[in-house]
Design a protein around this motif. Structure first.
Motif, PDB file in Angstrom:
ATOM      1  N   UNK A  28       0.835  -1.197   0.000  1.00  0.00           N
ATOM      2  CA  UNK A  28       0.000   0.000   0.000  1.00  0.00           C
ATOM      3  C   UNK A  28       0.876   1.255   0.000  1.00  0.00           C
ATOM      4  N   UNK A  29       1.897   1.274   0.854  1.00  0.00           N
ATOM      5  CA  UNK A  29       2.795   2.431   0.926  1.00  0.00           C
ATOM      6  C   UNK A  29       3.537   2.633  -0.387  1.00  0.00           C
ATOM      7  N   UNK A  30       3.954   1.536  -1.012  1.00  0.00           N
ATOM      8  CA  UNK A  30       4.644   1.633  -2.299  1.00  0.00           C
ATOM      9  C   UNK A  30       3.710   2.210  -3.360  1.00  0.00           C
ATOM     10  N   UNK A  31       2.460   1.749  -3.387  1.00  0.00           N
ATOM     11  CA  UNK A  31       1.486   2.263  -4.347  1.00  0.00           C
ATOM     12  C   UNK A  31       1.228   3.748  -4.122  1.00  0.00           C
ATOM     13  N   UNK A  32       1.167   4.152  -2.844  1.00  0.00           N
ATOM     14  CA  UNK A  32       0.952   5.569  -2.524  1.00  0.00           C
ATOM     15  C   UNK A  32       2.130   6.412  -3.002  1.00  0.00           C
ATOM     16  N   UNK A  33       3.343   5.913  -2.814  1.00  0.00           N
ATOM     17  CA  UNK A  33       4.542   6.618  -3.274  1.00  0.00           C
ATOM     18  C   UNK A  33       4.532   6.739  -4.796  1.00  0.00           C
ATOM     19  N   UNK A  34       4.171   5.656  -5.479  1.00  0.00           N
ATOM     20  CA  UNK A  34       4.109   5.681  -6.940  1.00  0.00           C
ATOM     21  C   UNK A  34       3.059   6.670  -7.431  1.00  0.00           C
ATOM     22  N   UNK A  35       1.913   6.689  -6.762  1.00  0.00           N
ATOM     23  CA  UNK A  35       0.846   7.635  -7.132  1.00  0.00           C
ATOM     24  C   UNK A  35       1.317   9.070  -6.906  1.00  0.00           C
TER      25      UNK A  35
END
Length: 196
Positions: A28-35
């Protein structure tokens, strides 16, 4: 002995659940960073050029060679440094609309080819677990923005367009009155090429 084994099994199960929870959190944190990175890059691009996000009816106008709309889009802000965006969801909606209203099957590549008449076109694939989609679903469920004549609230697709335009600093290209009002209320930029 049975209690000890049950206790041990419970500890193992809890340890596995904790590991799974941490993995989900990392993802989830990785996806948030990518977004966040995508939004940063889009904002930088929006500062360098005019980025226009097309809705379904505008795609229809271009596809059916509405030269008035095409000319206005190509000449937007002097016609320099334009980038046209279309969400994959909009292309799917357009394909379904053509099939339902006209009984016509339209290929994805044909749509992109027609849109290329405007200039540089980029298709955006939606990430369905992104903050943009989450916020759009909140807007949809609130029913806040409605067509003044019919009282019908913005669809999920319209809400996604609205939120994408706001978050990514795009000019929303539409002639949908409710969508125009919603974008204006949220300090979004709107262009209606169908307007005389």
């Amino acid at each position: 002995e049975i209690e000890r084994k049950e206790e041990e099994a419970k500890r193992i199960r809890e340890a596995k659940e904790e590991i799974e929870r941490k993995e989900i959190q990392k993802t989830y944190e990785k996806e948030q960073e990518e977004e966040a990175k995508r939004i940063r890059e889009a904002k930088e691009e929006a500062e360098r050029r005019h980025v226009l996000l097309l809705d379904t009816m505008i795609v229809h106008d271009v596809f059916t060679d509405n030269m008035d709309v095409i000319t206005k889009l190509k000449n937007y802000e002097g016609g320099n440094n334009l980038l046209f965006l279309v969400l994959d969801r909009i292309i799917l909606e357009f394909i379904n609309m053509r099939k339902e209203k006209f009984g016509e099957s339209v290929e994805h590549d044909k749509i992109i080819e027609k849109l290329s008449l405007l200039g540089e076109i980029k298709e955006i694939r939606l990430n369905w677990v992104s903050p943009v989609v989450y916020k759009a679903k909140e807007i949809e469920s609130s029913g806040k923005y409605k067509n003044e004549t019919t009282g019908v609230a913005l669809s999920e697709t319209d809400c996604i367009l609205l939120q994408h335009a706001i978050d990514y600093l795009c000019t929303l290209v539409t002639d949908d009155g409710a969508l125009i009002n919603a974008a204006s209320e949220n300090e979004g930029d709107v262009f209606n090429p169908r307007k005389p």
